[in-house]
Write a protein that holds these residues in place. Structure first.
Motif, PDB file in Angstrom:
ATOM      1  N   ASN A 247      88.093 -16.276  61.111  1.00  0.00           N
ATOM      2  CA  ASN A 247      88.321 -16.722  62.492  1.00  0.00           C
ATOM      3  C   ASN A 247      88.991 -18.091  62.540  1.00  0.00           C
ATOM      4  N   VAL A 248      90.098 -18.206  61.829  1.00  0.00           N
ATOM      5  CA  VAL A 248      90.849 -19.462  61.801  1.00  0.00           C
ATOM      6  C   VAL A 248      92.264 -19.215  62.305  1.00  0.00           C
ATOM      7  N   LEU A 249      92.955 -20.285  62.692  1.00  0.00           N
ATOM      8  CA  LEU A 249      94.347 -20.182  63.117  1.00  0.00           C
ATOM      9  C   LEU A 249      95.213 -19.871  61.906  1.00  0.00           C
ATOM     10  N   THR A 250      96.118 -18.906  62.055  1.00  0.00           N
ATOM     11  CA  THR A 250      96.982 -18.525  60.943  1.00  0.00           C
ATOM     12  C   THR A 250      98.418 -18.345  61.402  1.00  0.00           C
ATOM     13  N   VAL A 251      99.347 -18.603  60.499  1.00  0.00           N
ATOM     14  CA  VAL A 251     100.760 -18.284  60.676  1.00  0.00           C
ATOM     15  C   VAL A 251     101.280 -17.793  59.331  1.00  0.00           C
ATOM     16  N   PRO A 252     102.391 -17.051  59.309  1.00  0.00           N
ATOM     17  CA  PRO A 252     102.969 -16.664  58.018  1.00  0.00           C
ATOM     18  C   PRO A 252     103.433 -17.902  57.253  1.00  0.00           C
ATOM     19  N   MET A 253     103.381 -17.828  55.935  1.00  0.00           N
ATOM     20  CA  MET A 253     103.851 -18.946  55.122  1.00  0.00           C
ATOM     21  C   MET A 253     105.348 -19.171  55.296  1.00  0.00           C
ATOM     22  N   THR A 254     106.063 -18.127  55.742  1.00  0.00           N
ATOM     23  CA  THR A 254     107.500 -18.288  55.997  1.00  0.00           C
ATOM     24  C   THR A 254     107.768 -19.253  57.138  1.00  0.00           C
ATOM     25  N   ALA A 255     106.757 -19.484  57.986  1.00  0.00           N
ATOM     26  CA  ALA A 255     106.943 -20.354  59.148  1.00  0.00           C
ATOM     27  C   ALA A 255     106.658 -21.807  58.841  1.00  0.00           C
ATOM     28  N   VAL A 256     106.185 -22.098  57.629  1.00  0.00           N
ATOM     29  CA  VAL A 256     105.736 -23.449  57.300  1.00  0.00           C
ATOM     30  C   VAL A 256     106.623 -24.047  56.215  1.00  0.00           C
ATOM     31  N   GLU A 257     107.036 -25.279  56.453  1.00  0.00           N
ATOM     32  CA  GLU A 257     107.747 -26.041  55.429  1.00  0.00           C
ATOM     33  C   GLU A 257     106.689 -26.810  54.639  1.00  0.00           C
ATOM     34  N   VAL A 289      98.834 -18.414  56.006  1.00  0.00           N
ATOM     35  CA  VAL A 289      98.187 -19.673  55.678  1.00  0.00           C
ATOM     36  C   VAL A 289      97.327 -20.137  56.845  1.00  0.00           C
ATOM     37  N   GLU A 290      96.193 -20.752  56.532  1.00  0.00           N
ATOM     38  CA  GLU A 290      95.293 -21.290  57.544  1.00  0.00           C
ATOM     39  C   GLU A 290      95.843 -22.609  58.083  1.00  0.00           C
ATOM     40  N   ILE A 291      95.823 -22.758  59.416  1.00  0.00           N
ATOM     41  CA  ILE A 291      96.212 -24.010  60.056  1.00  0.00           C
ATOM     42  C   ILE A 291      94.948 -24.725  60.504  1.00  0.00           C
ATOM     43  N   LYS A 292      94.637 -25.845  59.864  1.00  0.00           N
ATOM     44  CA  LYS A 292      93.422 -26.586  60.205  1.00  0.00           C
ATOM     45  C   LYS A 292      93.617 -27.464  61.435  1.00  0.00           C
ATOM     46  N   SER A 293      94.784 -28.006  61.600  1.00  0.00           N
ATOM     47  CA  SER A 293      95.059 -28.844  62.772  1.00  0.00           C
ATOM     48  C   SER A 293      96.560 -28.905  63.004  1.00  0.00           C
ATOM     49  N   GLY A 294      96.938 -29.191  64.248  1.00  0.00           N
ATOM     50  CA  GLY A 294      98.356 -29.337  64.599  1.00  0.00           C
ATOM     51  C   GLY A 294      98.877 -28.260  65.511  1.00  0.00           C
ATOM     52  N   LEU A 295      98.165 -27.125  65.626  1.00  0.00           N
ATOM     53  CA  LEU A 295      98.600 -26.027  66.475  1.00  0.00           C
ATOM     54  C   LEU A 295      97.432 -25.502  67.288  1.00  0.00           C
ATOM     55  N   GLU A 296      97.765 -24.796  68.369  1.00  0.00           N
ATOM     56  CA  GLU A 296      96.772 -24.130  69.198  1.00  0.00           C
ATOM     57  C   GLU A 296      97.061 -22.640  69.202  1.00  0.00           C
ATOM     58  N   GLU A 297      96.026 -21.846  69.412  1.00  0.00           N
ATOM     59  CA  GLU A 297      96.198 -20.400  69.473  1.00  0.00           C
ATOM     60  C   GLU A 297      97.158 -20.037  70.593  1.00  0.00           C
ATOM     61  N   GLY A 298      98.082 -19.131  70.305  1.00  0.00           N
ATOM     62  CA  GLY A 298      99.029 -18.654  71.306  1.00  0.00           C
ATOM     63  C   GLY A 298     100.338 -19.412  71.333  1.00  0.00           C
ATOM     64  N   GLU A 299     100.406 -20.586  70.730  1.00  0.00           N
ATOM     65  CA  GLU A 299     101.679 -21.309  70.694  1.00  0.00           C
ATOM     66  C   GLU A 299     102.700 -20.490  69.901  1.00  0.00           C
ATOM     67  N   ILE A 300     103.949 -20.619  70.298  1.00  0.00           N
ATOM     68  CA  ILE A 300     105.022 -19.846  69.671  1.00  0.00           C
ATOM     69  C   ILE A 300     105.748 -20.735  68.668  1.00  0.00           C
ATOM     70  N   VAL A 301     105.927 -20.204  67.454  1.00  0.00           N
ATOM     71  CA  VAL A 301     106.627 -20.944  66.403  1.00  0.00           C
ATOM     72  C   VAL A 301     107.719 -20.063  65.818  1.00  0.00           C
ATOM     73  N   LEU A 302     108.687 -20.700  65.173  1.00  0.00           N
ATOM     74  CA  LEU A 302     109.713 -19.943  64.462  1.00  0.00           C
ATOM     75  C   LEU A 302     109.077 -19.222  63.281  1.00  0.00           C
ATOM     76  N   GLN A 303     109.452 -17.963  63.113  1.00  0.00           N
ATOM     77  CA  GLN A 303     108.883 -17.177  62.019  1.00  0.00           C
ATOM     78  C   GLN A 303     109.413 -17.634  60.670  1.00  0.00           C
ATOM     79  N   PHE A 304     110.610 -18.233  60.658  1.00  0.00           N
ATOM     80  CA  PHE A 304     111.219 -18.704  59.422  1.00  0.00           C
ATOM     81  C   PHE A 304     111.638 -20.158  59.582  1.00  0.00           C
ATOM     82  N   VAL A 305     111.398 -20.955  58.558  1.00  0.00           N
ATOM     83  CA  VAL A 305     111.826 -22.349  58.573  1.00  0.00           C
ATOM     84  C   VAL A 305     113.346 -22.396  58.685  1.00  0.00           C
ATOM     85  N   PRO A 306     113.900 -23.175  59.620  1.00  0.00           N
ATOM     86  CA  PRO A 306     115.364 -23.248  59.751  1.00  0.00           C
ATOM     87  C   PRO A 306     116.028 -23.664  58.444  1.00  0.00           C
TER      88      PRO A 306
END
Length: 333
Positions: A247-257, A289-306
């Motif tokens: 039950n943690v915030l997650t995004v694909p690793m492709t979205a994280v630099e 990857v787990e996001i511990k801080s910096g984002l909120e649930e539902g926020e929209i991010v780029l799926q791939f790092v530019p």
């Protein structure tokens, strides 16, 4: 019927060919011009976007390794002198503390009187005396290696890539091991992570001592339980549980630099603009990857790092097969 074949059918064929010829002439020389600007391109380039979601990260590190016999343990002479008795022979099974030979030395007391001292040399480990060629009358010194004991025990060893160490947030103590063609998976205990120190292994032949970089690699080793039957050389798969985050915030690793500790994601604002935002990272399973801080649930991010190359995975993670791998661009119409 003769008149029809002689006059009617030929005339009809001529009329058909004439109509076809007239149509071709019209298309070739009298077609209506195409109105410019009637077709407007509707394609646009849209970078894939995804929401930040709640999920579970199970951080299992899976390594490929092999079963090995534990290294032989040297038997060292703990007393120097002449070998007076050999109490066993090569190939015999010994236990720790088993007498293997008797050594006698001629010594001198502090007052100058001579005396003889006899000591029994003992095996220092359980196993098979794989090497032992000492002869009666031979002179040995303190610390001389007089034999080797091969322990009847095994370990599983695997190589781990340095970046995989980031996934082990705590020092593991055991691993789950599956041996190819062997018994059911079992717990392999006493797990250690070994990284050679600079200069370890004797260094180079130029006397410099070496820098420890040539051939260096981090290995993971654990002990096979004594009641599990294995053989040296068997292929083994080692699974190290690095933790689980539910039950943690997650995004694909492709979205994280970045892939460990800290990273940067690109958040899409309400007006469509991009915001570069730092985040704190937790566990990852190689895909998310787990996001511990910096984002909120539902926020929209780029799926791939530019600017990330196709299949690069942004922070170096594994690209989820369910995601496009065209470099992070989707063309819509």
């Amino acid at each position: 019927m003769t008149v029809a074949r002689k006059w009617v059918f030929p005339i009809l064929r001529i009329l058909v060919f004439a109509v076809i010829a007239a149509a071709l002439v019209k298309l070739a020389f009298f077609a209506e011009p195409v109105t410019q600007g009637a077709e407007v391109p509707t394609g646009e380039i849209v970078e894939p976007q995804i929401p930040v979601t709640i999920g579970t990260i199970q951080n299992d590190v899976v390594l490929s390794g092999s079963v090995n016999a534990n290294a032989a343990i040297p038997v060292k002479a703990t007393f120097g002198g002449e070998v007076r008795q050999v109490l066993t022979r090569q190939g015999k099974v010994v236990k720790k503390g088993t007498p293997i030979m008797v050594v006698r030395a001629d010594l001198v007391n502090s007052n100058g009187t001579p005396y003889q001292r006899t000591e029994t040399i003992l095996a220092g480990a359980n196993g098979i005396l794989s090497s032992f060629s000492v002869l009666v009358g031979q002179v040995v010194g303190i610390g001389d290696v007089v034999g080797q004991v091969a322990p009847q025990s095994f370990n599983v060893t695997a190589t781990i890539a340095p970046d995989q160490l980031y996934r082990l947030t705590e020092q593991p103590t055991e691993a789950q091991v599956s041996v190819q063609g062997g018994p059911a998976p079992f717990a392999c205990t006493g797990l250690t992570i070994i990284t050679p120190l600079p200069g370890e292994g004797g260094g180079g032949g130029d006397g410099s001592g070496g820098d420890g970089s040539a051939g260096a690699g981090t290995t993971v080793r654990c002990a096979v339980p004594t009641d599990v039957r294995v053989f040296p050389g068997l292929v083994a798969e080692m699974t190290i549980a690095g933790g689980i985050a539910s039950n943690v915030l997650t995004v694909p690793m492709t979205a994280v630099e970045g892939a460990a500790d800290t990273g940067v994601v690109y958040v899409i604002a309400a007006d469509g603009s991009q915001e570069e935002r730092p985040v704190t990272l937790g566990l990852n399973d190689g895909i998310n990857v787990e996001i511990k801080s910096g984002l909120e649930e539902g926020e929209i991010v780029l799926q791939f790092v530019p600017g990330a190359a196709a299949g690069d995975g942004g922070g170096g993670g594994i690209v989820d097969p369910g995601f496009p791998t065209d470099g992070g661009v989707t063309i819509t119409k």
